[in-house]
Design an enzyme around this catalytic site. Structure first.
Site, PDB file in Angstrom:
ATOM      1  N   PHE A  88      -7.726   2.953   5.644  1.00  0.00           N
ATOM      2  CA  PHE A  88      -5.858   1.134   4.910  1.00  0.00           C
ATOM      3  C   PHE A  88      -7.103   0.348   6.030  1.00  0.00           C
ATOM      4  O   PHE A  88      -6.373  -1.334   5.927  1.00  0.00           O
ATOM      5  CB  PHE A  88      -4.810   1.275   5.879  1.00  0.00           C
ATOM      6  CG  PHE A  88      -4.031   2.233   6.330  1.00  0.00           C
ATOM      7  CD1 PHE A  88      -4.670   1.105   7.612  1.00  0.00           C
ATOM      8  CD2 PHE A  88      -3.969   3.532   6.886  1.00  0.00           C
ATOM      9  CE1 PHE A  88      -4.378   1.974   8.822  1.00  0.00           C
ATOM     10  CE2 PHE A  88      -3.161   4.248   7.585  1.00  0.00           C
ATOM     11  CZ  PHE A  88      -3.190   3.525   9.669  1.00  0.00           C
ATOM     12  N   GLU A 140       0.773  -1.101  -0.075  1.00  0.00           N
ATOM     13  CA  GLU A 140      -0.565  -0.164   0.267  1.00  0.00           C
ATOM     14  C   GLU A 140       1.148   1.240   0.033  1.00  0.00           C
ATOM     15  O   GLU A 140       2.428   0.743   0.678  1.00  0.00           O
ATOM     16  CB  GLU A 140      -0.727   0.173   1.234  1.00  0.00           C
ATOM     17  CG  GLU A 140      -2.210  -1.357   1.026  1.00  0.00           C
ATOM     18  CD  GLU A 140      -2.407  -1.046   2.577  1.00  0.00           C
ATOM     19  OE1 GLU A 140      -2.955   0.026   3.203  1.00  0.00           O
ATOM     20  OE2 GLU A 140      -3.659  -2.214   2.652  1.00  0.00           O
ATOM     21  N   ARG A 198      -1.880   9.785  12.012  1.00  0.00           N
ATOM     22  CA  ARG A 198      -3.422   7.993  12.097  1.00  0.00           C
ATOM     23  C   ARG A 198      -4.301   8.607  12.479  1.00  0.00           C
ATOM     24  O   ARG A 198      -4.144   9.214  13.227  1.00  0.00           O
ATOM     25  CB  ARG A 198      -2.304   6.934  12.063  1.00  0.00           C
ATOM     26  CG  ARG A 198      -2.920   5.961  12.530  1.00  0.00           C
ATOM     27  CD  ARG A 198      -1.943   4.491  12.945  1.00  0.00           C
ATOM     28  NE  ARG A 198      -2.790   3.802  12.799  1.00  0.00           N
ATOM     29  CZ  ARG A 198      -2.327   2.509  13.140  1.00  0.00           C
ATOM     30  NH1 ARG A 198      -0.201   2.558  13.474  1.00  0.00           N
ATOM     31  NH2 ARG A 198      -2.335   1.203  12.983  1.00  0.00           N
ATOM     32  N   GLU A 207      -5.007   7.030   7.583  1.00  0.00           N
ATOM     33  CA  GLU A 207      -3.543   8.586   7.310  1.00  0.00           C
ATOM     34  C   GLU A 207      -4.468   9.280   6.779  1.00  0.00           C
ATOM     35  O   GLU A 207      -5.073   9.684   5.459  1.00  0.00           O
ATOM     36  CB  GLU A 207      -3.083   8.005   6.389  1.00  0.00           C
ATOM     37  CG  GLU A 207      -1.196   9.008   6.655  1.00  0.00           C
ATOM     38  CD  GLU A 207      -0.339   8.491   8.233  1.00  0.00           C
ATOM     39  OE1 GLU A 207      -1.241   7.713   8.615  1.00  0.00           O
ATOM     40  OE2 GLU A 207       0.720   9.078   8.522  1.00  0.00           O
ATOM     41  N   LYS A 258       2.268   4.951   1.859  1.00  0.00           N
ATOM     42  CA  LYS A 258       2.175   5.221   2.993  1.00  0.00           C
ATOM     43  C   LYS A 258       2.034   5.888   2.868  1.00  0.00           C
ATOM     44  O   LYS A 258       3.149   6.420   2.895  1.00  0.00           O
ATOM     45  CB  LYS A 258       4.363   4.431   3.053  1.00  0.00           C
ATOM     46  CG  LYS A 258       3.813   4.288   5.170  1.00  0.00           C
ATOM     47  CD  LYS A 258       5.678   4.343   5.551  1.00  0.00           C
ATOM     48  CE  LYS A 258       4.876   4.364   6.832  1.00  0.00           C
ATOM     49  NZ  LYS A 258       5.583   6.050   6.988  1.00  0.00           N
ATOM     50  N   ARG A 299      -3.333   8.336  17.090  1.00  0.00           N
ATOM     51  CA  ARG A 299      -1.944   7.491  17.327  1.00  0.00           C
ATOM     52  C   ARG A 299      -1.553   6.791  18.542  1.00  0.00           C
ATOM     53  O   ARG A 299      -2.096   6.183  19.450  1.00  0.00           O
ATOM     54  CB  ARG A 299      -0.616   7.641  16.559  1.00  0.00           C
ATOM     55  CG  ARG A 299      -0.187   6.207  16.574  1.00  0.00           C
ATOM     56  CD  ARG A 299       1.786   7.030  15.760  1.00  0.00           C
ATOM     57  NE  ARG A 299       2.587   6.111  16.471  1.00  0.00           N
ATOM     58  CZ  ARG A 299       3.235   5.389  15.945  1.00  0.00           C
ATOM     59  NH1 ARG A 299       3.041   5.619  14.427  1.00  0.00           N
ATOM     60  NH2 ARG A 299       4.127   4.389  16.435  1.00  0.00           N
ATOM     61  N   LYS A 338       6.882  -1.357   7.016  1.00  0.00           N
ATOM     62  CA  LYS A 338       7.127  -0.128   6.297  1.00  0.00           C
ATOM     63  C   LYS A 338       8.989  -0.151   5.201  1.00  0.00           C
ATOM     64  O   LYS A 338       9.790  -0.961   5.811  1.00  0.00           O
ATOM     65  CB  LYS A 338       7.724   0.401   7.129  1.00  0.00           C
ATOM     66  CG  LYS A 338       8.492   1.164   8.069  1.00  0.00           C
ATOM     67  CD  LYS A 338       7.946   1.886   9.361  1.00  0.00           C
ATOM     68  CE  LYS A 338       8.551   1.532  10.519  1.00  0.00           C
ATOM     69  NZ  LYS A 338       8.393   2.768  11.196  1.00  0.00           N
TER      70      LYS A 338
END
Ligand code: AMP
Length: 598
Positions: A344, A250, A257, A303, A252, A273, A427
């Protein structure tokens, strides 16, 4: 339960930095407790009144607390001020000054329930006249308190009560005090906490219904789940290898977040987050989310990124950070910096918890649940089977404004792991392709006086990474560049609450700064490379005996990571991996775990 018992436990906790000792003190403290005292004691020990996500704030500035201490002790404020300058802590001053008052004979002993109730009243006092009301409640509390109690009450209201008890230690203590202390019990306690983010609730259920009863705690709208976190790998082939050659990649997105709770009726709530409620900052998202979700109640994650709504282009993250904490002028900023949510994850769909399903199932559910709108969209995804396809997707992601890719495991068992960092998500950021220029999120643990233009302020800061296994902050650099005038002026203010006269027990450093600070503020830094250092303590001994890792030529990127708490900073293990991947890139023939040969 008397508040004195808690205060005495704090004294003992403050005196040690050993996790095992802390756990033993906590176990002894909480074992005899039952709800609601149990929850009160747990929250108070963490400097809170309610679960963190409820965002209860006392709103007592230093000056107000000083005034209350003066009034309670019957001295003038300047006396309090002078003594505090000497001791460095208003709590200590309060306990010293209140000795005389206490001798006059305290009334009824203060209980933990009293303290919680009165502190809650302080938090709830709002609007005109509230400052006076807060002072008065605090004065009444302090007059009733013993000197030792007063010390901790004052620190509590100032937000400087740091007895060093972290959530993980409390979870250990709960499993030991109210279950058999086994690994299995500990895991169940932690799982319930990760799902509910409410230690009081977990403790209450544990006491009343035992470990097995914890399974009754379910994901609920309005109660954030602790976020799943990603590991990192130095290149795409390692990413794919970790995922058995097949992964969903995906984009990033580089933003904030957001965990969105969309009930069937009533207001949408957004959590950061760190599980702070940020609904008020993004009214355009709270308005549009109900239109974008087909089946409520739902909890999704995404995000939040600034976009140019005209071109659809993603803008640099700095734009969105301008909105954080803004309460005024929202309408204007909202127009200037429109944001978009790239979804996501789905955790609750149409009222059904789905976090336990595999990732492919969740993604399919998310695609069915979401009816994309202008501001709520789906994270772009592609399933890849080889490195060339992954590389192509990565390049496209970066070209589209992403900072890299997030690889997600498609394996069976790829459930959403609340509160955990693991290789189910990996990531891989753009910076890895150009040696070490990946950023590091470091915790400020000290300040060095500046010179010349910076005389009278701090000229550099000592930064640390976090080692969760040992619950320690280990230094890796001293950073003085990258601060513009605005940042230089802002930093002392931001750091004032964390100043402390001596090295905090959780900090390990070979350098002694002019001013120590408790781990609190997280700064994003970049540097030229990571080197082995005899001075710094990060990942000590991992590469060479008694040497740590240090960042050469560190530079502040201008980004204060308000969205990360100190324990969410880059970890020592991540730093070590960055060091090793840099070695690997510099000299491909080296074994991946060893340092470069000369
Ligand atoms: P980091 O903050 O560098 O540890 O990276 C992890 C963060 O990337 C997550 O917490 C999200 O905020 C963000 N992120 C951006 N895009 C995605 C995505 N497609 N999936 C998961 N996380 C994402």
């Amino acid at each position: 339960m008397r508040f004195t018992e808690l205060a005495e436990a704090y004294e003992r906790l403050e005196a040690t930095s050993k996790r095992l000792e802390m756990r033993a003190i906590l176990v002894e403290l909480i074992r005899p407790l039952r709800p609601p005292d149990l929850a009160h004691a747990l929250f108070l020990s963490q400097g809170m009144l309610r679960p963190e996500y409820e965002g209860v704030e006392l709103g007592v500035a230093d000056s107000l607390a000083r005034r209350a201490v003066a009034a309670a002790a019957g001295v003038d404020e300047s006396t309090v001020g002078k003594r505090t300058k000497a001791s460095g802590d208003l709590g200590t001053t309060a306990s010293e000054l209140l000795v005389a008052v206490h001798r006059l004979g305290p009334e009824e002993p203060l209980t933990v329930a009293d303290a919680t109730r009165e502190l809650t009243r302080i938090a709830e006092a709002k609007g005109p006249g509230s400052q006076e009301a807060k002072v008065q409640i605090l004065v009444d509390l302090l007059v009733r308190a013993t000197p030792l109690e007063a010390k901790f009450l004052v620190r509590f209201v100032l937000g400087t009560l740091r007895v060093g008890v972290r959530e993980m230690t409390i979870l250990d203590a709960l499993a030991e005090a109210f279950a058999d202390g086994s690994k299995d019990a500990r895991a169940k306690v932690e799982a319930a906490f990760n799902l509910s983010s409410d230690l009081g609730l977990v403790a209450g259920v544990l006491v009343e219904r035992g470990v097995e009863g914890l399974a009754s705690i379910e994901l609920e709208i309005g109660r954030p789940i602790r976020p799943m976190l990603a590991e990192r790998e130095p290149d795409l082939s390692s990413v794919l290898a970790r995922m058995d050659g097949r992964a969903a990649l995906e984009v990033k997105y580089d933003g904030l977040r957001v965990q969105a709770h969309v009930p069937r009726r009533g207001p949408v709530r957004l959590f950061s987050r760190r599980l702070e409620e940020i609904s008020a900052q993004f009214p355009e998202l709270t308005a549009e989310l109900p239109l974008a979700i087909r089946d409520t109640p739902a909890i999704i994650e995404g995000e939040c990124v600034p976009v140019d709504l005209d071109t659809g282009e993603i803008l640099p993250f700095q734009e969105v950070s301008r909105r954080r904490g803004r309460k005024h002028d929202l309408a204007r900023v909202q127009e200037e910096v429109p944001v978009c949510l790239f979804a996501f994850e789905v955790l609750l769909a149409g009222g059904t918890p789905v976090y336990g399903r595999s990732f492919p199932e969740r993604r399919a559910l998310l695609e069915g649940l979401l009816k994309p709108t202008e501001r709520v969209r789906l994270a772009v995804q592609e399933v890849v089977h080889d490195v060339p396809a992954a590389t192509r997707f990565f390049e496209e992601a970066v070209a589209a404004g992403g900072e890299g890719v997030m690889a997600k495991s498609l394996k069976e068992g790829s459930a959403y792991r609340a509160g955990a960092r693991g290789y189910w998500w990996i990531k891989y950021k753009r910076e890895y392709t150009v040696g070490l220029s990946d950023s590091i999120d470091g915790v400020v643990v000290g300040g060095f006086h500046g010179r010349g233009r910076r005389a009278g302020r701090f000229g550099a800061y000592l930064l640390a990474v976090y080692d969760p296994a040992r619950d320690r902050f280990e230094t890796f650099c001293k950073v003085g560049t990258g601060f513009d005038d605005a940042a230089l002026a802002e930093m002392p203010q931001r750091l004032a609450p964390f100043e402390t006269p001596a090295r905090p027990p959780s900090v390990e450093s070979g350098l002694t700064p002019d001013q120590w600070m408790r781990p609190g503020l997280v700064l994003e830094v970049r540097g030229a490379e990571l080197t082995v250092s005899p001075i710094h303590r990060a990942a000590i001994g991992a590469v060479r005996a008694e040497a740590g890792l240090a960042l050469r030529f560190p530079r502040f990127t201008g980004r204060i990571r308000d969205d990360k708490g100190p324990t969410e900073a880059t970890t020592s293990a991540e730093l070590l991996r960055m060091y090793r991947s840099q070695v690997r890139q510099a000299s491909p023939k080296d074994p991946p775990t060893g340092p470069a040969s000369p």
